[in-house]
Design an enzyme around this catalytic site. Structure first.
Site, PDB file in Angstrom:
ATOM      1  N   ASP A  45      42.811  41.392  43.288  1.00  0.00           N
ATOM      2  CA  ASP A  45      44.123  41.994  43.007  1.00  0.00           C
ATOM      3  C   ASP A  45      44.012  43.520  43.069  1.00  0.00           C
ATOM      4  OD1 ASP A  45      42.777  42.464  40.650  1.00  0.00           O
ATOM      5  OD2 ASP A  45      44.275  41.538  39.335  1.00  0.00           O
ATOM      6  N   SER A  46      42.791  44.023  43.309  1.00  0.00           N
ATOM      7  CA  SER A  46      42.614  45.451  43.626  1.00  0.00           C
ATOM      8  C   SER A  46      43.452  45.824  44.845  1.00  0.00           C
ATOM      9  CB  SER A  46      41.136  45.758  43.904  1.00  0.00           C
ATOM     10  OG  SER A  46      40.613  44.870  44.862  1.00  0.00           O
ATOM     11  N   ASP A  84      41.814  36.104  43.805  1.00  0.00           N
ATOM     12  CA  ASP A  84      41.972  36.613  42.446  1.00  0.00           C
ATOM     13  C   ASP A  84      43.314  36.146  41.874  1.00  0.00           C
ATOM     14  OD1 ASP A  84      40.755  38.079  40.489  1.00  0.00           O
ATOM     15  OD2 ASP A  84      41.097  40.033  41.414  1.00  0.00           O
ATOM     16  N   LYS A 114      39.401  33.285  41.032  1.00  0.00           N
ATOM     17  CA  LYS A 114      38.758  34.101  39.993  1.00  0.00           C
ATOM     18  C   LYS A 114      39.815  34.500  38.988  1.00  0.00           C
ATOM     19  CE  LYS A 114      37.617  38.689  40.531  1.00  0.00           C
ATOM     20  NZ  LYS A 114      38.393  39.292  39.401  1.00  0.00           N
ATOM     21  N   GLU A 116      40.478  36.762  35.120  1.00  0.00           N
ATOM     22  CA  GLU A 116      39.932  37.691  34.123  1.00  0.00           C
ATOM     23  C   GLU A 116      40.076  37.134  32.717  1.00  0.00           C
ATOM     24  OE1 GLU A 116      41.650  41.610  34.500  1.00  0.00           O
ATOM     25  OE2 GLU A 116      41.209  41.721  36.640  1.00  0.00           O
ATOM     26  N   GLU A 183      31.989  43.324  34.779  1.00  0.00           N
ATOM     27  CA  GLU A 183      32.452  44.638  35.241  1.00  0.00           C
ATOM     28  C   GLU A 183      32.351  45.679  34.136  1.00  0.00           C
ATOM     29  OE1 GLU A 183      36.198  44.773  37.312  1.00  0.00           O
ATOM     30  OE2 GLU A 183      36.194  46.958  37.384  1.00  0.00           O
TER      31      GLU A 183
HETATM   32  O1  KIV Z   1      40.243  42.904  42.156  1.00  0.00           O
HETATM   33  C1  KIV Z   1      39.058  43.099  42.505  1.00  0.00           C
HETATM   34  O2  KIV Z   1      38.779  43.645  43.565  1.00  0.00           O
HETATM   35  C2  KIV Z   1      38.004  42.656  41.593  1.00  0.00           C
HETATM   36  C3  KIV Z   1      36.593  43.000  41.928  1.00  0.00           C
HETATM   37  C4  KIV Z   1      36.347  44.439  41.926  1.00  0.00           C
HETATM   38  C5  KIV Z   1      35.628  42.260  41.102  1.00  0.00           C
HETATM   39  O3  KIV Z   1      38.291  42.010  40.643  1.00  0.00           O
END
Ligand code: KIV
Length: 293
Positions: A45-46, A84, A114, A116, A183
Site C-alpha cells: 500500500d506504499s 497488501d 499481507k 499490518e 519494520e
Molecule cells: O507497503 C509496503 O510497501 C510495505 C513494505 C515496505 C513492507 O508494507
C-alpha cells in the site's frame, strides 16, 4: 521458470538463502525485478505514497491494490506475489477481513495477502488462513497506524515496547502466518524475534538478523527522493538518470536532433526514389524499418 511457493519460502527459515523481497506496482518493473532474482514481489500500500503521491498509505483501496496486482502478475514469472491489505479492509471483523482477502486473491491475482498488526488482528489472520489463503504478517512500525504512532517512528525502543512487539510477532506466527515483516525496529530486537518465531522474518529497517529483507523498489533504485530513510540503501541512482535523460530529450526535440533518420519509417515510394537516385551497385542508404502496407 518455476514459481516460488509458500512451502518453499518457509523452508528457507534458518536455512537460507535469505529472502529478497521488493515492492512492485507494474508489469515492466515486475519483469525486471523478477529477472534480477527477487524472491517475493509485494504490491504494497506504499503505492499510495510512491505512485499516487499521497502523504500516507491510508487512502489506498482494495480495488487499487488489485489493479496493480494484475499488472505485476503479468511480469512475475518466478517471484511469489503478495498483496497488501489496505487500511480498513480487514480491521472491522474476521468476516470482513476474509471477504477482502478473498477479493484480493480472486481479482488481484495474488498468491498471498499481507496485513499490518499483531495481537489485535491475530483472530483475523487465523480466519483467513483457515480459508486457505496464505497470510504474511507485519509488526513493529505499521504505517497504517501513522497517526497513532505520531509519525513514521522506530518502534520497540523501550523494554515495554519491545515486549509488545515480541508478543505481536508471536501472535501472528501462532495465528498461522507463513512469514512476518518486521519494520522499523532496533536490530537486536528483530534478531530476538527472528530467533523466537518459527516463520521467516523479513526486515525493513530492522537490521541484518532477519531471515530476509524488503525494500520499496523506487527507494532502492534511487527514484523516490522525497523521503530518505536511514535504512534505505540505494543500489542505483535512476532518479538522476531519468532527469538527465529527460533534459537530453527536451533539448533534442527543441533542436530537431530527434527524431533522426534511423527513427523514421520510409514509404515504398521514397525507398524506390532513393534507390533510383543512387549510383548502380550502391546501397539504397535506406534507414530504419520499412512498413508493409
Ligand atoms: O507497503 C509496503 O510497501 C510495505 C513494505 C515496505 C513492507 O508494507
Amino acid at each position: 521458470m518455476q514459481k516460488l511457493t509458500v512451502p518453499a519460502l518457509r523452508a528457507r527459515k534458518g536455512q537460507g538463502p535469505k529472502l529478497a523481497m521488493l515492492t512492485a506496482y507494474d508489469a515492466t518493473m515486475a519483469r525486471l525485478l523478477d529477472e534480477g532474482g527477487a524472491d517475493i514481489l509485494l504490491v504494497g500500500d506504499s503505492l499510495g505514497m510512491v505512485v499516487q503521491g499521497l502523504p500516507t498509505t491510508l487512502p489506498v483501496t482494495v480495488e487499487e491494490i488489485c489493479y496493480h496486482g494484475r499488472a505485476v502478475a503479468r511480469g512475475a514469472r518466478r517471484a511469489h506475489l503478495v498483496g497488501d491489505m489496505p487500511f480498513m479492509s480487514f480491521q472491522l471483523s474476521s468476516e470482513a477481513a476474509l471477504a477482502s482477502a478473498g477479493k484480493m486473491m480472486k481479482e488481484g491475482s495474488f498468491e498471498a495477502v499481507k496485513l499490518e498488526g499483531g495481537v489485535a488482528v491475530a483472530e483475523h489472520i487465523a480466519r483467513i488462513v483457515a480459508a486457505g489463503i496464505p497470510v504474511m504478517g507485519h509488526v513493529g512500525l505499521t504505517p497504517q497506524s501513522v497517526h497513532a504512532m505520531g509519525g513514521f517512528r522506530v518502534q520497540g525502543k523501550t523494554d515495554d515496547a519491545a515486549s509488545r512487539v515480541m508478543m505481536d510477532a508471536k501472535a501472528v506466527a501462532e495465528a498461522g502466518a507463513y512469514a512476518v515483516v518486521l519494520e522499523g525496529l532496533p536490530a537486536t530486537l528483530a534478531q530476538r524475534i527472528t530467533d523466537s518465531v518459527d516463520i521467516p522474518t523479513i526486515g525493513i529497517g530492522a537490521g541484518p538478523g532477519c531471515d530476509g529483507q524488503v525494500l520499496v523498489c523506487y527507494d532502492f533504485l534511487g527514484m523516490f527522493r522525497e523521503l530518505a530513510p536511514k535504512f534505505v540503501k540505494r543500489y542505483a541512482e535512476l532518479g538522476d538518470a531519468v532527469v538527465a535523460a529527460t533534459q537530453r530529450y527536451v533539448e533534442e526535440v527543441r533542436t530537431g536532433a530527434f527524431p533522426a533518420p534511423e527513427h523514421c519509417f520510409t514509404s515504398a515510394r521514397s525507398k524506390a526514389e532513393a534507390a533510383s537516385a543512387a549510383p548502380a551497385g550502391a546501397s539504397s542508404g535506406g534507414y530504419g524499418p520499412t512498413e508493409d502496407g
